[in-house]
Design an enzyme around this catalytic site. Structure first.
Site, PDB file in Angstrom:
ATOM      1  N   THR A 157      -9.953  -8.093  -7.924  1.00 40.83           N
ATOM      2  CA  THR A 157     -10.763  -6.886  -7.922  1.00 40.83           C
ATOM      3  C   THR A 157     -12.031  -7.165  -7.113  1.00 40.83           C
ATOM      4  OG1 THR A 157     -12.103  -5.435  -9.312  1.00 40.83           O
ATOM      5  CG2 THR A 157     -11.556  -7.571 -10.251  1.00 40.83           C
ATOM      6  N   GLU A 174      -9.734  -5.262 -15.057  1.00 40.84           N
ATOM      7  CA  GLU A 174      -9.907  -6.297 -16.073  1.00 40.84           C
ATOM      8  C   GLU A 174      -9.187  -5.947 -17.376  1.00 40.84           C
ATOM      9  OE1 GLU A 174     -12.087  -5.116 -14.030  1.00 40.84           O
ATOM     10  OE2 GLU A 174     -13.513  -6.634 -13.363  1.00 40.84           O
ATOM     11  N   LYS A 204     -16.817   3.761  -5.124  1.00 41.99           N
ATOM     12  CA  LYS A 204     -15.362   3.865  -5.167  1.00 41.99           C
ATOM     13  C   LYS A 204     -14.898   4.993  -4.262  1.00 41.99           C
ATOM     14  CE  LYS A 204     -11.953   2.435  -8.266  1.00 41.99           C
ATOM     15  NZ  LYS A 204     -11.352   2.411  -9.572  1.00 41.99           N
ATOM     16  N   TRP A 252     -12.778   0.029  -3.930  1.00 38.20           N
ATOM     17  CA  TRP A 252     -14.200  -0.324  -4.003  1.00 38.20           C
ATOM     18  C   TRP A 252     -14.778  -0.704  -2.645  1.00 38.20           C
ATOM     19  CZ3 TRP A 252     -16.314   1.146  -8.228  1.00 38.20           C
ATOM     20  CH2 TRP A 252     -15.699   0.994  -9.466  1.00 38.20           C
TER      21      TRP A 252
HETATM   22  P1  AMP Z   1     -10.697  -0.727 -10.937  1.00 36.97           P
HETATM   23  O1  AMP Z   1     -10.990  -2.044 -11.519  1.00 36.97           O
HETATM   24  O2  AMP Z   1     -10.678  -0.736  -9.451  1.00 36.97           O
HETATM   25  O3  AMP Z   1      -9.510  -0.097 -11.519  1.00 36.97           O
HETATM   26  O4  AMP Z   1     -11.923   0.217 -11.296  1.00 36.97           O
HETATM   27  C1  AMP Z   1     -12.302   0.470 -12.620  1.00 36.97           C
HETATM   28  C2  AMP Z   1     -13.513   1.353 -12.625  1.00 36.97           C
HETATM   29  O5  AMP Z   1     -13.198   2.629 -12.051  1.00 36.97           O
HETATM   30  C3  AMP Z   1     -14.038   1.668 -14.005  1.00 36.97           C
HETATM   31  O6  AMP Z   1     -14.851   0.630 -14.522  1.00 36.97           O
HETATM   32  C4  AMP Z   1     -14.820   2.939 -13.726  1.00 36.97           C
HETATM   33  O7  AMP Z   1     -16.076   2.676 -13.130  1.00 36.97           O
HETATM   34  C5  AMP Z   1     -13.941   3.644 -12.698  1.00 36.97           C
HETATM   35  N1  AMP Z   1     -13.002   4.543 -13.381  1.00 36.97           N
HETATM   36  C6  AMP Z   1     -11.722   4.310 -13.714  1.00 36.97           C
HETATM   37  N2  AMP Z   1     -11.188   5.378 -14.349  1.00 36.97           N
HETATM   38  C7  AMP Z   1     -12.172   6.301 -14.433  1.00 36.97           C
HETATM   39  C8  AMP Z   1     -12.278   7.600 -14.993  1.00 36.97           C
HETATM   40  N3  AMP Z   1     -11.241   8.183 -15.586  1.00 36.97           N
HETATM   41  N4  AMP Z   1     -13.462   8.255 -14.886  1.00 36.97           N
HETATM   42  C9  AMP Z   1     -14.526   7.680 -14.278  1.00 36.97           C
HETATM   43  N5  AMP Z   1     -14.490   6.449 -13.738  1.00 36.97           N
HETATM   44  C10 AMP Z   1     -13.335   5.759 -13.813  1.00 36.97           C
END
Ligand code: AMP
Length: 548
Positions: free
Chosen positions: A187, A334, A444, A449
């Site tokens: 990540t 994570e 994002k 990211w």
């Molecule tokens: P990733 O590790 O790339 O899957 O990103 C995870 C992060 O994406 C989370 O900690 C949030 O900041 C954001 N995220 C994931 N799902 C949502 C959601 N339903 N609403 C808002 N932010 C989200």
């Protein structure tokens, strides 16, 4: 002998991924697994192919604890790797194909990949870094039919289909400790190189069970059952496509794998294969609903979990008007990933579209076996009053134990005995969480990211820039895009803007920055707000410039 002494011949069943494949629930041998327009097979055939792949891996010398990497689009081959690799005790490394070349090289080396399965489309990436890859012993080419592929530098052992053909379709998968590592992937964080997370067999099985139990609690909305037809639209390299291919296989449902995401191909597959269950980031659904083709397709009854970024009300209403059962899912790399779902009660379903949309865009209620809390900086719990905000922290059986070979960041992640998400939310009395902000200094874009600090670093290199802060700007199509607030030392704004964008492009070309950085927007300001201790106040900046 004490009453609690187990029988000497008692068998302690381990929670292993093979149990998801060989479950009687999935005993649906004629059910189909489809790949684009190219390939269809039954579950019976699929299981044979998993055996063949296990034989191939073993012949290549892959043993327990070795790492097998894959770079492919969403495919039946990827699904075969999801099972065969961990089932022989090896670790599957799902390479994020959207990372820059340098980051891909770093992850291959850091994960100590032994084997690489690679789709022909990604050969140019590996050719560029091949000279610096030390760990990989075997490369296997993945090619769709009729492709004549040659590489000057990559010594392929052979092509996936050709190699599978030569293998026996029988294999005995042995038992081992359920805590054996099964998967790993990376990540991208605030700064520096990507961080590796990892999951065990037990965690993946528990995630499958916890998610499926939650998805089976609602009769008329947001459920997943044997009559569904499943198609992922979240890449399989991204957190096991939210773990849903494991759930789909466990249930024995028809599965459709779309290859590279091309809006018209996705819509055609939904239409032709009668897909009823999917998941994606908001950007993809936005793209699908804006395709001219959508007018001729009946999307009514299509259940879509939206996650990875916040779901907007406008997109929700647009989808609801087309009869799509759209609702939020939340999680992170994570966390395996799913932590919560915004499912609606029967009473909520009787409400008008606007009111329903307000519930569907919430972050949702925790899954079975997930303990979500909001806390302040002292780890004190914040009341669930629908207003007070704090950081979401979590405990559940399926969270990464830490970052691979990174003790310091692992300790921070698990500070206070809870996994810290870096997301800020409130929670109402009925247990619905709603994310309102983010502590993490990252952006994002379309589900991927971008590090704001790295972009700031690039922009700061321009001699006319006095100061810069990069923040996330909400965007209807991309979810977020990077906004650089720039204070000029001297020079002409238009000229500096052009030069900064050209400079960023150079970094993208060199494979140092992600392609999404192209969406950088530049805004010149007189000064940048600071906190009481003189740090850039990004929270304030996000609020101040949200309507730009
Ligand atoms: P990733 O590790 O790339 O899957 O990103 C995870 C992060 O994406 C989370 O900690 C949030 O900041 C954001 N995220 C994931 N799902 C949502 C959601 N339903 N609403 C808002 N932010 C989200």
């Amino acid at each position: 002998m004490s009453d609690l002494t187990p029988a000497s011949n008692h068998f302690k069943q381990q929670l292993l991924i093979k149990n998801l494949l060989f479950t009687p629930i999935a005993k649906n041998d004629e059910q189909e697994i489809v790949y684009k327009n190219n390939f269809r097979m039954s579950y019976k055939e699929f299981k044979k192919r998993v055996n063949k792949l296990a034989n191939l891996l073993t012949k290549m010398g892959v043993k327990e604890g070795d790492t097998v990497a894959i770079m492919d689009y969403d495919s039946h081959r990827y699904l075969e790797c999801y099972f065969a690799v961990p089932m022989i005790g090896a670790v599957l490394h799902m390479i994020n194909i959207r990372l820059s070349h340098e980051q891909i090289l770093y992850t291959i080396d850091h994960a100590q990949d032994d084997v690489l399965f690679i789709n022909s489309d990604f050969i140019p990436i590996i050719e560029q870094i091949k000279g610096r890859i030390d760990t990989i012993n075997n490369y296997v080419l993945i090619a769709d039919e009729n492709e004549d592929i040659k590489s000057k530098t990559i010594p392929f052992l052979g092509e996936y289909e050709e190699l599978l053909k030569e293998q026996s379709d029988e294999f005995t998968f042995l038992d081992f400790d359920e805590n054996t590592r099964a998967t790993t992937f990376y990540t991208t964080g605030t700064t520096g190189m990507p961080k590796g997370v990892y999951f065990s067999h037990r965690q993946l099985v528990m995630h499958t069970l916890g998610s499926l139990i939650t998805l089976s609690t609602h009769q008329n909305q947001g459920n997943f059952h044997q009559n569904d037809v499943y198609m992922p639209i979240t890449p399989m390299f991204h957190v096991h496509a939210w773990g849903i291919p494991y759930m789909a296989t466990f249930l024995g449902v028809k599965q459709v794998y779309p290859g590279k995401y091309i809006p018209d191909v996705l819509l055609d597959l939904i239409d032709r294969e009668k897909v009823t269950f999917s998941h994606c980031v908001p950007t993809i659904l936005h793209m699908l609903l804006n395709s001219p083709k959508v007018e001729n397709i009946n999307l009514s009854g299509w259940k879509v979990i939206i996650g990875g970024a916040a779901l907007t009300k406008a997109l929700t209403i647009n989808a609801l008007k087309k009869g799509i059962d759209i609702f939020t899912g939340y999680g992170m790399s994570e966390t395996c990933p799913i932590l919560s779902l915004a499912q609606l009660s029967q009473k909520d379903l009787e409400k008008d579209i606007e009111t329903q949309a307000d519930i569907r865009i919430k972050t949702g209620r925790p899954l079975a076996l997930v303990e979500l809390e909001i806390v302040d900086e002292n780890m004190d719990k914040i009341p669930h009053d629908g207003e007070s905000t704090g950081e979401i922290v979590v405990r559940s059986p399926w969270l990464t134990e830490g970052y691979l070979k990174d003790q310091k960041n692992s300790e921070n992640l698990w500070h206070g005995g809870y996994l810290h998400t870096g997301d800020i939310a409130h929670c109402d009395e009925s247990g619905f969480f709603k994310i309102t902000d983010r502590e993490k200094d990252i952006i994002k874009v379309g589900g991927e990211w971008i590090s704001s600090l790295e972009l700031e670093d690039i922009i700061n290199q321009h001699q006319s820039v006095e100061e810069v802060a990069v923040i996330a700007l909400l965007d209807e199509k991309w979810g977020e895009r990077p906004l650089a607030l720039v204070v000029l030392k001297d020079g002409d704004e238009k000229m500096v803007e052009k030069e900064i964008l050209a400079h960023t492009k150079e970094f993208i070309k060199k494979g140092i920055m992600a392609r999404e950085s192209m969406l950088l927007k530049i805004h010149f300001v007189d000064s940048i707000d600071k906190t009481s201790v003189g740090k850039i106040n990004k929270k304030k900046l996000r609020e101040k410039y949200k309507n730009l």
